[in-house]
Design a protein around this motif. Sequence first.
Motif, PDB file in Angstrom:
ATOM      1  N   LEU A 379       0.826  -1.209   0.000  1.00  0.00           N
ATOM      2  CA  LEU A 379       0.000   0.000   0.000  1.00  0.00           C
ATOM      3  C   LEU A 379       0.860   1.260   0.000  1.00  0.00           C
ATOM      4  N   GLU A 380       0.210   2.390  -0.201  1.00  0.00           N
ATOM      5  CA  GLU A 380       0.865   3.694  -0.091  1.00  0.00           C
ATOM      6  C   GLU A 380       0.467   4.322   1.239  1.00  0.00           C
ATOM      7  N   PRO A 381       1.426   4.588   2.132  1.00  0.00           N
ATOM      8  CA  PRO A 381       1.067   5.241   3.399  1.00  0.00           C
ATOM      9  C   PRO A 381       0.700   6.701   3.163  1.00  0.00           C
ATOM     10  N   LYS A 382      -0.236   7.187   3.959  1.00  0.00           N
ATOM     11  CA  LYS A 382      -0.638   8.597   3.879  1.00  0.00           C
ATOM     12  C   LYS A 382      -0.426   9.243   5.250  1.00  0.00           C
ATOM     13  N   CYS A 383      -1.491   9.525   5.961  1.00  0.00           N
ATOM     14  CA  CYS A 383      -1.351  10.177   7.262  1.00  0.00           C
ATOM     15  C   CYS A 383      -0.835   9.194   8.310  1.00  0.00           C
ATOM     16  N   ILE A 384      -0.110   9.706   9.309  1.00  0.00           N
ATOM     17  CA  ILE A 384       0.377   8.882  10.421  1.00  0.00           C
ATOM     18  C   ILE A 384       0.134   9.628  11.723  1.00  0.00           C
ATOM     19  N   HIS A 385      -0.028   8.854  12.809  1.00  0.00           N
ATOM     20  CA  HIS A 385      -0.347   9.461  14.107  1.00  0.00           C
ATOM     21  C   HIS A 385       0.131   8.544  15.223  1.00  0.00           C
ATOM     22  N   ASP A 389      -0.650   6.089  24.018  1.00  0.00           N
ATOM     23  CA  ASP A 389      -0.083   4.859  24.574  1.00  0.00           C
ATOM     24  C   ASP A 389       0.901   4.214  23.594  1.00  0.00           C
ATOM     25  N   ASN A 390       1.533   5.059  22.758  1.00  0.00           N
ATOM     26  CA  ASN A 390       2.610   4.627  21.860  1.00  0.00           C
ATOM     27  C   ASN A 390       2.188   3.532  20.882  1.00  0.00           C
ATOM     28  N   LYS A 391       1.081   3.742  20.226  1.00  0.00           N
ATOM     29  CA  LYS A 391       0.685   2.920  19.085  1.00  0.00           C
ATOM     30  C   LYS A 391       0.698   3.827  17.854  1.00  0.00           C
ATOM     31  N   LEU A 392       1.060   3.256  16.723  1.00  0.00           N
ATOM     32  CA  LEU A 392       1.164   4.052  15.502  1.00  0.00           C
ATOM     33  C   LEU A 392      -0.010   3.744  14.585  1.00  0.00           C
ATOM     34  N   ALA A 393      -0.770   4.778  14.238  1.00  0.00           N
ATOM     35  CA  ALA A 393      -1.885   4.638  13.296  1.00  0.00           C
ATOM     36  C   ALA A 393      -1.443   5.184  11.944  1.00  0.00           C
ATOM     37  N   VAL A 411      -6.995   2.173   7.633  1.00  0.00           N
ATOM     38  CA  VAL A 411      -6.179   2.708   8.722  1.00  0.00           C
ATOM     39  C   VAL A 411      -5.631   1.509   9.478  1.00  0.00           C
ATOM     40  N   ILE A 412      -4.301   1.446   9.592  1.00  0.00           N
ATOM     41  CA  ILE A 412      -3.621   0.314  10.224  1.00  0.00           C
ATOM     42  C   ILE A 412      -3.041   0.767  11.554  1.00  0.00           C
ATOM     43  N   LEU A 413      -3.230  -0.037  12.591  1.00  0.00           N
ATOM     44  CA  LEU A 413      -2.682   0.248  13.914  1.00  0.00           C
ATOM     45  C   LEU A 413      -1.531  -0.714  14.185  1.00  0.00           C
ATOM     46  N   MET A 414      -0.361  -0.167  14.568  1.00  0.00           N
ATOM     47  CA  MET A 414       0.834  -0.975  14.815  1.00  0.00           C
ATOM     48  C   MET A 414       1.391  -0.693  16.200  1.00  0.00           C
ATOM     49  N   ASP A 415       2.162  -1.675  16.731  1.00  0.00           N
ATOM     50  CA  ASP A 415       2.914  -1.415  17.950  1.00  0.00           C
ATOM     51  C   ASP A 415       4.274  -0.839  17.571  1.00  0.00           C
ATOM     52  N   MET A 416       5.100  -0.553  18.568  1.00  0.00           N
ATOM     53  CA  MET A 416       6.370   0.101  18.304  1.00  0.00           C
ATOM     54  C   MET A 416       7.410  -0.823  17.671  1.00  0.00           C
ATOM     55  N   PRO A 437      -7.891   8.671   3.612  1.00  0.00           N
ATOM     56  CA  PRO A 437      -7.543   9.086   4.979  1.00  0.00           C
ATOM     57  C   PRO A 437      -6.500  10.205   4.935  1.00  0.00           C
ATOM     58  N   TRP A 438      -6.850  11.365   5.505  1.00  0.00           N
ATOM     59  CA  TRP A 438      -6.006  12.555   5.370  1.00  0.00           C
ATOM     60  C   TRP A 438      -5.315  12.925   6.679  1.00  0.00           C
ATOM     61  N   GLY A 439      -5.977  12.673   7.799  1.00  0.00           N
ATOM     62  CA  GLY A 439      -5.400  13.024   9.096  1.00  0.00           C
ATOM     63  C   GLY A 439      -6.002  12.157  10.188  1.00  0.00           C
ATOM     64  N   ILE A 440      -5.233  11.929  11.257  1.00  0.00           N
ATOM     65  CA  ILE A 440      -5.686  11.056  12.343  1.00  0.00           C
ATOM     66  C   ILE A 440      -5.384  11.714  13.683  1.00  0.00           C
ATOM     67  N   ALA A 441      -6.306  11.554  14.634  1.00  0.00           N
ATOM     68  CA  ALA A 441      -6.083  11.930  16.031  1.00  0.00           C
ATOM     69  C   ALA A 441      -6.727  10.851  16.894  1.00  0.00           C
ATOM     70  N   SER A 442      -6.416  10.861  18.182  1.00  0.00           N
ATOM     71  CA  SER A 442      -6.991   9.857  19.081  1.00  0.00           C
ATOM     72  C   SER A 442      -7.150  10.450  20.467  1.00  0.00           C
ATOM     73  N   THR A 443      -8.013   9.822  21.263  1.00  0.00           N
ATOM     74  CA  THR A 443      -8.242  10.253  22.639  1.00  0.00           C
ATOM     75  C   THR A 443      -7.986   9.086  23.582  1.00  0.00           C
ATOM     76  N   THR A 444      -7.854   9.394  24.868  1.00  0.00           N
ATOM     77  CA  THR A 444      -7.476   8.368  25.841  1.00  0.00           C
ATOM     78  C   THR A 444      -8.590   7.364  26.111  1.00  0.00           C
ATOM     79  N   ASN A 445      -9.812   7.649  25.665  1.00  0.00           N
ATOM     80  CA  ASN A 445     -10.904   6.695  25.862  1.00  0.00           C
ATOM     81  C   ASN A 445     -10.947   5.629  24.766  1.00  0.00           C
ATOM     82  N   GLY A 446      -9.915   5.599  23.902  1.00  0.00           N
ATOM     83  CA  GLY A 446      -9.833   4.553  22.889  1.00  0.00           C
ATOM     84  C   GLY A 446     -10.548   4.865  21.598  1.00  0.00           C
ATOM     85  N   HIS A 447     -10.873   6.131  21.362  1.00  0.00           N
ATOM     86  CA  HIS A 447     -11.537   6.505  20.114  1.00  0.00           C
ATOM     87  C   HIS A 447     -10.510   7.063  19.126  1.00  0.00           C
ATOM     88  N   VAL A 448     -10.711   6.726  17.861  1.00  0.00           N
ATOM     89  CA  VAL A 448      -9.821   7.183  16.794  1.00  0.00           C
ATOM     90  C   VAL A 448     -10.629   8.069  15.849  1.00  0.00           C
TER      91      VAL A 448
END
Length: 567
Positions: A379-385, A389-393, A411-416, A437-448
Motif C-alpha cells: 500500500l501507499e502510506p498517507k497520514c500517520i499518528h 499509549d505509543n501505538k502508531l496509526a 487505517v492500520i494500527l501498529m505497535d512500536m 484518509p487525510w489526518g488522524i487523532a486519538s483520545t485516551t478513551n480509545g476513540h480514533v
Amino acid sequence: MALSRSLEKGQTLVLCQFCENDSKITKKCLDCKLLLCAKCSNKLHAMVKGAGDHTIVNIRSLGPQHSVEIKDFRSIKCKQHPTQTACLFCSTCEQSACPTCVTKVHKKHNIVDFQDVYQLKVERLHCGQGKVENNYKELARRDNNLDHIKTEENSRLSNIRESIRDRALLIKSEVDECACRLISEVDVENAKFDRTIQNEHSALDGIKTQLNGQRQKVQDMTESNDMVQFFAKIVDVTKSIEDCLPPTYSITRELQFLPGLAFHPSVVGEILHENENCEYKPKLEITRKYVSEYDVIQFLISGPDNSLWYSININKKVLEKVTLAEEQLESVSSKEIMIYGLAFVPGYGLLLSTDQERLKIIPENSDEILDSRFAVDILEPKCIHLTKDNKLAIGAKSKGPLYPASGQRVVILMDMEGNKLSTFEFNQKGERLFTNPWGIASTTNGHVFILDRIDSNCEGRLVILKREDGSVIDIYNGREGSYFVPRGIVATEADNIIITDSDDPEISLHILDSSGKLISYYNTRDIGIEKPFSMTFAANGHFYIGGSTIKDSGNKSELFELDFFEI
C-alpha cells in the motif's frame, strides 16, 4: 548449523562485522549496514569496490535505534534450567532460553539474539523515557494552566459579585425612585383633599351665619308685641328657616395604595452553576508570529528542544526543521522529499510518510533519512499518528488514483515493533469506511478520529471509530448547510478534538468532545489568523498553527505560537 551459530552469537560479544576479530566497535557504514572497528573503518573497508562513496559515522552520533552498546549476556541463566546459560531470547514468551528450551519448549517461536532484543528493549525504554519527560512537561504545563484558570476564575467571580452589587444598587435606586413618585402623588392628593375640606368648612361657616340671622329673627318675633308685624312676617321667616338646612357633604376619597407583589430573588438575578449551564469556550492568545518561506504550512509536528518540523507537498516537496527565535524562524535543515504525514516518537525520532511503502525516520540525534521498521506492504502510506499509549496509526491506500476510491483504503494500527495490531477498512455492513484518509487523532478513551477526504475538491468528513473493534461511533460532516473542507486535526490536553477549516467564511475551528459530539466553533480570524491549516501541541505547552494563503496571492504563510486554554 544455523541454530549453532545463533547459540554462539547469543553467548558472545558482538564483534566487528567486517573482520570479526575486534569487539571494540566505533563506527557504522550506513550503506553496508555493518558495524566496524577502528581498523576496518579506516583501512580495510575502504578497499571494498565502490566503498569510497559510502557514509561511515561514529556510532555515538547515531540515534538510539542505531547505537550499539556491547553487553555481556553470558551471565544470564535459563529459568527452567538454572545450571545452563541462556543463549537466546524468545520474544513470543518474553523470556530467555537455553539450548534445551530452544529446541523443545520454544519450538516454532520467534527466537532472537540477546543483542537484538536488547537493542529493541533499549529503544522501548528511550520511547518510554521520552514519554515520561513529555508527561512531566505536560504536568508542569497543567500546573501553570491551573494557576491561569484559577486567576481567570477568581476574576470572573469577582466580576459576578460586582454585577450582583450593581444590580442591587440599581434595584434599590429604582425602588427608591418609584417610592418617591408614589409618595409625591400621595402628597398632591393630600393637598387636594385639604383644600376640599377647607372649602367645606367655609361653606359651613356661611350657613352658620345664615342660621344665626334666622335664629335672631325667630327670637325677635317671639318677643314682639306687634301682632300686625308678626303675622305680616311669619310666612317669610318660616320659609327662610326651612330653606336654610345645611347640605350633605360631597367629599370623596380617590387615592388607594395597592402593595406590589411579594419580593422574589429573580428580581435581583440568579446564580447558574457551571455544571448546569457551562458552554465550552476555548481561549487562544497569540504570543508570537513568524513568516515562512512558503505559501502553506501543510503538515506540522513538534520535536525536541523546542524545534518544529513542517512540510509541503503542494507545488513543492519540502521538509523543513526550524527553531523559533525571538523574531524569526531559524532553519536547521531542509530536505526535498514528498511528505504525506509526520509523527514524532520521543526517544526514536521523526517518522515520515512518503511515497514509499516503508515509513522513513530521521533519528533524534541525526539528520539522515533512514528506513524505519514500519511498513504497509503493497500500500501507499498517507497520514500517520502516534497515540498517547505509543501505538502508531497509519492511513493507507492501494496504489493508483486517489479518486474515485478503488482497492484498499485503510487505517492500520501498529505497535512500536512494527507489528500490525488492527486494520480498519469496512463497517459492519461491509461498506467502505474511507475514501482518502487525510489526518488522524486519538483520545485516551480509545476513540480514533480520521479525517476522510471524499473528492478531489477536498470536501471531507470525520469518521469516529472505537479502536477495540473498529465500529463506527459517529460521522461528522461539518456545519449544516456549509461546505466542509477539513485541513488539520489534533487532540487537546482535555481530550477534545480540533479540526481546521479555512474555507468556511464564518468559523475556522470545529471543536468536538472525545465522543465526536460538536461542542463549539471558533473563528481564528477574530485574533488575526485568516486561514489556519496545520496544528500541533508542543512539550513546552504552546499551541502552534500553520497557516495558508490565498492561491496566487504571492503572500507567504505564517506560523503562529499561541497559548491555548480550555475553560
